[in-house]
Design a protein around this motif. Structure first.
Motif, PDB file in Angstrom:
ATOM      1  N   VAL A   1       0.851  -1.116  -0.124  1.00  0.00           N
ATOM      2  CA  VAL A   1      -0.023  -0.036  -0.062  1.00  0.00           C
ATOM      3  C   VAL A   1       0.808   1.177   0.003  1.00  0.00           C
ATOM      4  O   VAL A   1       1.844   1.299   0.848  1.00  0.00           O
ATOM      5  CB  VAL A   1      -0.786  -0.068   1.251  1.00  0.00           C
ATOM      6  CG1 VAL A   1      -1.892   1.218   1.194  1.00  0.00           C
ATOM      7  CG2 VAL A   1      -1.818  -1.219   1.362  1.00  0.00           C
ATOM      8  N   ARG A   2       0.814   2.259  -0.742  1.00  0.00           N
ATOM      9  CA  ARG A   2       1.372   3.369  -0.833  1.00  0.00           C
ATOM     10  C   ARG A   2       0.601   4.707  -1.112  1.00  0.00           C
ATOM     11  O   ARG A   2      -0.270   4.404  -1.471  1.00  0.00           O
ATOM     12  CB  ARG A   2       2.378   3.515  -2.149  1.00  0.00           C
ATOM     13  CG  ARG A   2       3.276   2.319  -1.848  1.00  0.00           C
ATOM     14  CD  ARG A   2       4.460   2.270  -3.018  1.00  0.00           C
ATOM     15  NE  ARG A   2       4.942   3.402  -3.500  1.00  0.00           N
ATOM     16  CZ  ARG A   2       6.238   3.719  -4.147  1.00  0.00           C
ATOM     17  NH1 ARG A   2       6.544   2.408  -5.046  1.00  0.00           N
ATOM     18  NH2 ARG A   2       6.649   5.046  -4.465  1.00  0.00           N
ATOM     19  N   ASP A   3       1.180   5.624  -0.521  1.00  0.00           N
ATOM     20  CA  ASP A   3       0.259   7.155  -0.414  1.00  0.00           C
ATOM     21  C   ASP A   3       1.121   8.053  -1.455  1.00  0.00           C
ATOM     22  O   ASP A   3       0.842   9.382  -1.248  1.00  0.00           O
ATOM     23  CB  ASP A   3       0.368   7.798   0.796  1.00  0.00           C
ATOM     24  CG  ASP A   3       1.596   7.828   1.604  1.00  0.00           C
ATOM     25  OD1 ASP A   3       2.516   7.675   1.052  1.00  0.00           O
ATOM     26  OD2 ASP A   3       1.437   8.291   2.888  1.00  0.00           O
ATOM     27  N   ASP A   4       2.407   7.729  -2.247  1.00  0.00           N
ATOM     28  CA  ASP A   4       2.888   8.708  -2.891  1.00  0.00           C
ATOM     29  C   ASP A   4       2.864   8.519  -4.320  1.00  0.00           C
ATOM     30  O   ASP A   4       3.666   9.247  -5.028  1.00  0.00           O
ATOM     31  CB  ASP A   4       4.323   8.700  -2.367  1.00  0.00           C
ATOM     32  CG  ASP A   4       5.108   7.350  -2.722  1.00  0.00           C
ATOM     33  OD1 ASP A   4       4.514   6.191  -2.705  1.00  0.00           O
ATOM     34  OD2 ASP A   4       6.226   7.252  -3.163  1.00  0.00           O
ATOM     35  N   LEU A   5       1.971   7.571  -4.870  1.00  0.00           N
ATOM     36  CA  LEU A   5       1.822   7.416  -6.329  1.00  0.00           C
ATOM     37  C   LEU A   5       0.652   8.241  -7.061  1.00  0.00           C
ATOM     38  O   LEU A   5      -0.546   7.775  -6.642  1.00  0.00           O
ATOM     39  CB  LEU A   5       1.768   5.899  -6.871  1.00  0.00           C
ATOM     40  CG  LEU A   5       2.948   5.260  -6.122  1.00  0.00           C
ATOM     41  CD1 LEU A   5       2.553   3.588  -6.555  1.00  0.00           C
ATOM     42  CD2 LEU A   5       4.183   5.513  -6.849  1.00  0.00           C
ATOM     43  N   GLY A   6       0.997   9.245  -7.914  1.00  0.00           N
ATOM     44  CA  GLY A   6      -0.245  10.118  -8.319  1.00  0.00           C
ATOM     45  C   GLY A   6      -1.027   9.260  -9.035  1.00  0.00           C
ATOM     46  O   GLY A   6      -2.338   9.703  -9.017  1.00  0.00           O
ATOM     47  N   GLY A   7      -0.742   8.263  -9.785  1.00  0.00           N
ATOM     48  CA  GLY A   7      -1.875   7.526 -10.451  1.00  0.00           C
ATOM     49  C   GLY A   7      -2.722   6.990  -9.607  1.00  0.00           C
ATOM     50  O   GLY A   7      -3.874   6.416  -9.893  1.00  0.00           O
ATOM     51  N   LEU A   8      -2.544   6.425  -8.194  1.00  0.00           N
ATOM     52  CA  LEU A   8      -3.491   5.844  -7.506  1.00  0.00           C
ATOM     53  C   LEU A   8      -4.079   7.042  -6.479  1.00  0.00           C
ATOM     54  O   LEU A   8      -5.170   7.186  -6.385  1.00  0.00           O
ATOM     55  CB  LEU A   8      -2.508   5.014  -6.477  1.00  0.00           C
ATOM     56  CG  LEU A   8      -1.925   3.754  -6.951  1.00  0.00           C
ATOM     57  CD1 LEU A   8      -1.347   2.962  -5.805  1.00  0.00           C
ATOM     58  CD2 LEU A   8      -2.734   2.968  -7.848  1.00  0.00           C
ATOM     59  N   ASN A   9      -3.149   8.130  -5.881  1.00  0.00           N
ATOM     60  CA  ASN A   9      -3.774   9.134  -5.352  1.00  0.00           C
ATOM     61  C   ASN A   9      -5.007   9.897  -6.020  1.00  0.00           C
ATOM     62  O   ASN A   9      -5.883  10.083  -5.132  1.00  0.00           O
ATOM     63  CB  ASN A   9      -2.572  10.196  -4.780  1.00  0.00           C
ATOM     64  CG  ASN A   9      -1.814   9.762  -3.860  1.00  0.00           C
ATOM     65  OD1 ASN A   9      -1.769   8.569  -3.244  1.00  0.00           O
ATOM     66  ND2 ASN A   9      -0.884  10.445  -3.542  1.00  0.00           N
ATOM     67  N   LEU A  10      -4.845  10.096  -7.164  1.00  0.00           N
ATOM     68  CA  LEU A  10      -5.775  10.862  -7.930  1.00  0.00           C
ATOM     69  C   LEU A  10      -6.923  10.168  -8.695  1.00  0.00           C
ATOM     70  O   LEU A  10      -7.867  10.546  -9.110  1.00  0.00           O
ATOM     71  CB  LEU A  10      -5.236  11.729  -9.184  1.00  0.00           C
ATOM     72  CG  LEU A  10      -4.088  12.815  -8.491  1.00  0.00           C
ATOM     73  CD1 LEU A  10      -3.359  13.224  -9.657  1.00  0.00           C
ATOM     74  CD2 LEU A  10      -4.595  13.834  -7.736  1.00  0.00           C
ATOM     75  N   SER A  11      -6.950   8.576  -8.516  1.00  0.00           N
ATOM     76  CA  SER A  11      -7.965   7.954  -9.073  1.00  0.00           C
ATOM     77  C   SER A  11      -9.198   7.950  -8.062  1.00  0.00           C
ATOM     78  O   SER A  11      -9.252   7.865  -6.958  1.00  0.00           O
ATOM     79  CB  SER A  11      -7.503   6.358  -9.005  1.00  0.00           C
ATOM     80  OG  SER A  11      -8.494   5.564  -9.603  1.00  0.00           O
TER      81      SER A  11
END
Length: 335
Positions: free
Chosen positions: A281-291
């Protein structure tokens, strides 16, 4: 994608793009029984441990891989690049902007259990990124901060690039999903000058109202670090990032994909990330954060380990990888 160790030199002599960020322990978010469930499906035995140390590719070299599957001609244009105007262009805020309209639901797919479902495949990086270092280094907003638009990705020691790998698996995965009736779109098909930027990749899945999005990658860690892992979004809120509604569904998607990947490829979960579960689990990837739709990244193996690299360069193994990911997506969507 890479997990950079500042002490690990780049094979090209160039400084690798940094991918800093905090890791969130998956054990706190995934039921304790998950590790046993995944490992039960894996052949017994363990891989040798190694210290992480990632590197990126400065440019594509002569590939030692087996022949890639050619892109299937798509008369409906479902997997064409999203931005047909200014490729790699900018909107008023300086971020790449998608101008594509959503595809018709079910268009282009056969009858099957996934008919009416829209799946977005996001091939990590772009084979042309190395030609545009300034463009991909431009910072974009990922909600909780700013990061590079994109990176070159990593490569095997003999020059097979992550961008080549992800496009090949994307085509195979697209075909497997279409056989089950799904409509499939790719965020790019290698014809853009660079990118898309990470924020645009997220926006595509959101704008197209995808039922699921999978971003394909291969890691660039140290030799001895082996196996795959699937990354789901942490719960973050800031700026345009708000993953509260998708963390649960994304974890479920990731769990399904991990299980399908094990069964299809025989590969083991990562021995250096995810505590043996194959999940992170990560909180630093824009592709996930902005989804705003269920989305995960999958690191299919470590390109810097010779044993993993041999698998990643095998056309037969890449087909098994695509089949395993397809199985996981289908299981998630069928419930």
């Amino acid at each position: 994608m890479s997990y950079d160790d500042p002490k690990s030199p780049s094979p090209t002599g160039r400084r690798p793009f940094r991918r800093g960020g905090a890791y969130v322990a998956v054990a706190a978010l995934v039921p304790a029984g998950l590790a046993g469930w995944l490992l039960w499906q894996v052949a017994s035995g363990s891989e040798e441990q190694g210290a992480p140390g990632a590197q990126t590719a400065a440019s594509p070299s002569g590939s030692q891989s087996e022949s890639a599957a050619p892109p299937e001609k798509n008369p409906d244009g479902e997997d064409e690049e999203a931005d047909k105007g200014d490729k790699g262009g900018k909107d008023g805020k300086g971020d790449a902007k998608s101008t594509a309209s959503p595809p018709e639901s079910g268009k282009g797919g056969k009858s099957g259990p996934l008919e009416g479902r829209l799946i977005v495949i996001d091939p990590g990086h772009n084979p042309n990124n190395f030609r545009h270092p300034k463009d991909i280094a431009r910072l974009v907003d990922i909600g909780t901060g700013r990061k590079e638009c994109d990176t070159t990705g990593t490569s095997t020691n003999d020059g097979y690039t992550e961008a080549e790998f992800t496009l090949d698996v994307a085509h195979r995965l697209r075909n497997a999903l279409r056989e089950q009736g799904a409509t499939v779109r790719l965020t790019h098909n290698g014809e853009r000058r660079f990118g898309p930027c990470v924020n645009e990749r997220a926006r595509m899945g959101n704008d197209w109202k995808a039922d699921a999005v999978v971003s394909l990658h291969a890691d660039g860690s140290g030799a001895g670090n082996r196996g795959f892992h699937v990354i789901s979004p942490a719960k973050v809120s800031g700026g345009d990032a708000d993953t509260g509604r998708i963390t649960g569904p994304s974890r479920e998607l990731g769990t399904r994909i991990a299980g399908g990947f094990v069964r299809s490829t025989g590969s083991k979960p990562s021995n250096y990330i995810g505590s043996g579960t194959g999940l992170d689990v990560r909180d630093d990837l824009g592709g996930l954060n902005l989804s705003t739709v269920p989305k995960v990244f999958i690191e299919c193996g470590n390109m810097r380990d010779s044993k993993d690299a041999a698998l990643l360069k095998s056309a037969d193994w890449r087909q098994k990888a695509a089949d395993g990911i397809s199985e996981g997506i289908a299981g998630f969507l069928k419930g």
